[in-house]
Design an enzyme around this catalytic site. Structure first.
Site, short mmCIF file in Angstrom:
data_model
loop_
_atom_site.label_atom_id
_atom_site.label_comp_id
_atom_site.label_asym_id
_atom_site.label_seq_id
_atom_site.Cartn_x
_atom_site.Cartn_y
_atom_site.Cartn_z
NE ARG A 113 3.94 -40.71 -8.43
CZ ARG A 113 3.85 -42.03 -8.59
NH1 ARG A 113 3.78 -42.56 -9.80
NH2 ARG A 113 3.82 -42.84 -7.53
NE ARG A 132 2.96 -49.74 -7.82
CZ ARG A 132 3.32 -49.08 -8.92
NH1 ARG A 132 3.88 -49.72 -9.93
NH2 ARG A 132 3.12 -47.80 -9.04
CB CYS A 161 0.30 -42.03 -14.66
SG CYS A 161 -0.38 -43.64 -15.08
CG ASP A 169 -2.98 -45.50 -17.14
OD1 ASP A 169 -1.80 -45.71 -17.53
OD2 ASP A 169 -3.40 -45.89 -16.04
CD GLN A 181 0.98 -40.86 -11.79
OE1 GLN A 181 1.82 -41.74 -11.63
NE2 GLN A 181 1.29 -39.72 -12.41
CG HIS A 192 -1.46 -44.75 -8.79
ND1 HIS A 192 -0.57 -44.65 -7.73
CD2 HIS A 192 -0.68 -44.88 -9.90
CE1 HIS A 192 0.66 -44.74 -8.18
NE2 HIS A 192 0.64 -44.86 -9.49
N1 CP Z 1 2.92 -44.24 -12.83
C1 CP Z 1 3.48 -45.15 -12.03
O1 CP Z 1 2.96 -45.48 -10.95
O2 CP Z 1 4.66 -45.65 -12.50
P1 CP Z 1 5.38 -46.95 -11.97
O3 CP Z 1 4.45 -48.12 -12.22
O4 CP Z 1 6.65 -47.05 -12.77
O5 CP Z 1 5.64 -46.79 -10.51
#
Ligand code: CP
Length: 310
Positions: free
Chosen positions: A283, A108, A255, A218, A138, A135
């Site tokens: 997930r 990430r 998400c 979001d 997701q 992403h």
């Molecule tokens: N939705 C998501 O990626 O959650 P986190 O940021 O907690 O990983």
């Protein structure tokens, strides 16, 4: 922004880089893996996944870690500040060295181009755990959730509200691949940012929600944007009045993490239409299917329990 595969390594950087039939097969496998949650085949036995983060995470970190461990593998979680990439070491050396220790890297990081460069120099799969650009992990879980709740996603209408961000962009990529309609209800100021082929982009939130099968939003302030003005987003809050425009069977998705009473009200979150915890759970199952595909072609021997044909 997409990377053309330079090798046969199965990187998972963007949905647009992976053949459509593979993505469809992955989703089938994600459903199968969910059904075998309590008797998982140990297909990752002896394999290691490095997980590197330059931002906070709950769902991505937990789901990848549990996915590897439930299927017999190992994880090495690291903060970006703990590895030499943030010091003097360059991307190529980092990629080459990680490739000698672990079987895949999930990362990430804000900068998508750096992720692409890391993949280019890696002989192991690199997985996008979120960048400022996209992403994709997701969205695989989101499509799985829609299929679970509403059946085949093909021909359904997904209506997105509020900000235009990395998650919106990955929804746009998915819409073309999986054949659903995507409607964006966004402030006029953001319309020029839209770089996906949505079916409709409108500043009229009620019109965007009309007869939608899925209502999704979001946070209005993604990580690193804290403190920005939220005023232009207020008309796009998902509340009961907005949900009333959608189809009777419509579901609400997010998400997470959620800023309650900003982008969505507590009333919607408490309603039967809200599927956010199933979405979060998925997930885990989607991650297993993504990892299984990435690791299949990484030069390691794993038992291929699952068929990746569509
Ligand atoms: N939705 C998501 O990626 O959650 P986190 O940021 O907690 O990983």
């Amino acid at each position: 922004m997409s990377v053309q595969p330079l090798t046969s390594v199965n990187h998972f950087l963007d949905l647009t880089d992976v053949p459509s039939e593979i993505l469809h097969g992955m989703l089938q496998n994600a459903h199968k893996m969910k059904n075998s949650k309590f008797t998982p085949a140990q297909i990752f036995s002896g394999l290691s996944l490095a997980m590197v983060f330059d931002k906070r995470s709950t769902r991505t970190r937990m789901s990848f870690e549990v996915a590897m461990k439930q299927l017999g593998g190992h994880t090495i979680p690291m903060n970006m500040s703990e590895i030499q990439l943030t010091g003097a070491e360059n991307i190529e050396d980092t990629a080459q060295v990680l490739s000698r220790y672990v079987d895949a890297v999930m990362i990430r990081m804000s900068d998508h181009d750096t992720l692409v460069q890391l993949a280019k120099h890696s002989s192991i799969p690199v997985i996008n755990g979120l960048t400022d650009w996209s992403h994709p992990c997701q969205i695989m879980a989101d499509i799985m959730t829609i299929e679970e709740k509403l059946g085949d996603i093909k021909g359904k209408t997904v209506a997105w509200f509020g900000d235009y961000n990395n998650v919106t962009r990955s929804f746009g990529h998915a819409a073309e691949i999986f054949g659903f309609d995507l409607v964006l209800g966004l402030p006029e100021e953001l319309h020029s940012k839209v770089d996906i082929s949505a079916n409709q982009v409108t500043a009229d939130a009620s019109a965007a929600a009309k007869n939608a099968d899925v209502i999704v939003t979001d946070t209005w302030e993604s990580m690193g944007q804290e403190g920005k003005s939220l005023d232009m987003f207020r008309p796009y809050q998902v509340n009961s009045a907005l949900m009333a425009n959608a189809a009777d069977h419509a579901i609400f998705m997010h998400c997470m993490p959620i800023h309650r009473e900003d982008e969505v009200t507590n009333e919607v979150l408490a309603s039967k239409q809200c599927v956010i915890y199933d979405e979060a759970e998925n997930r885990l199952h989607a991650q297993k299917a993504i990892l299984a595909w990435c690791l299949a072609n990484a030069g390691v021997q794993i038992q291929q329990t699952f068929d990746f044909a569509a």
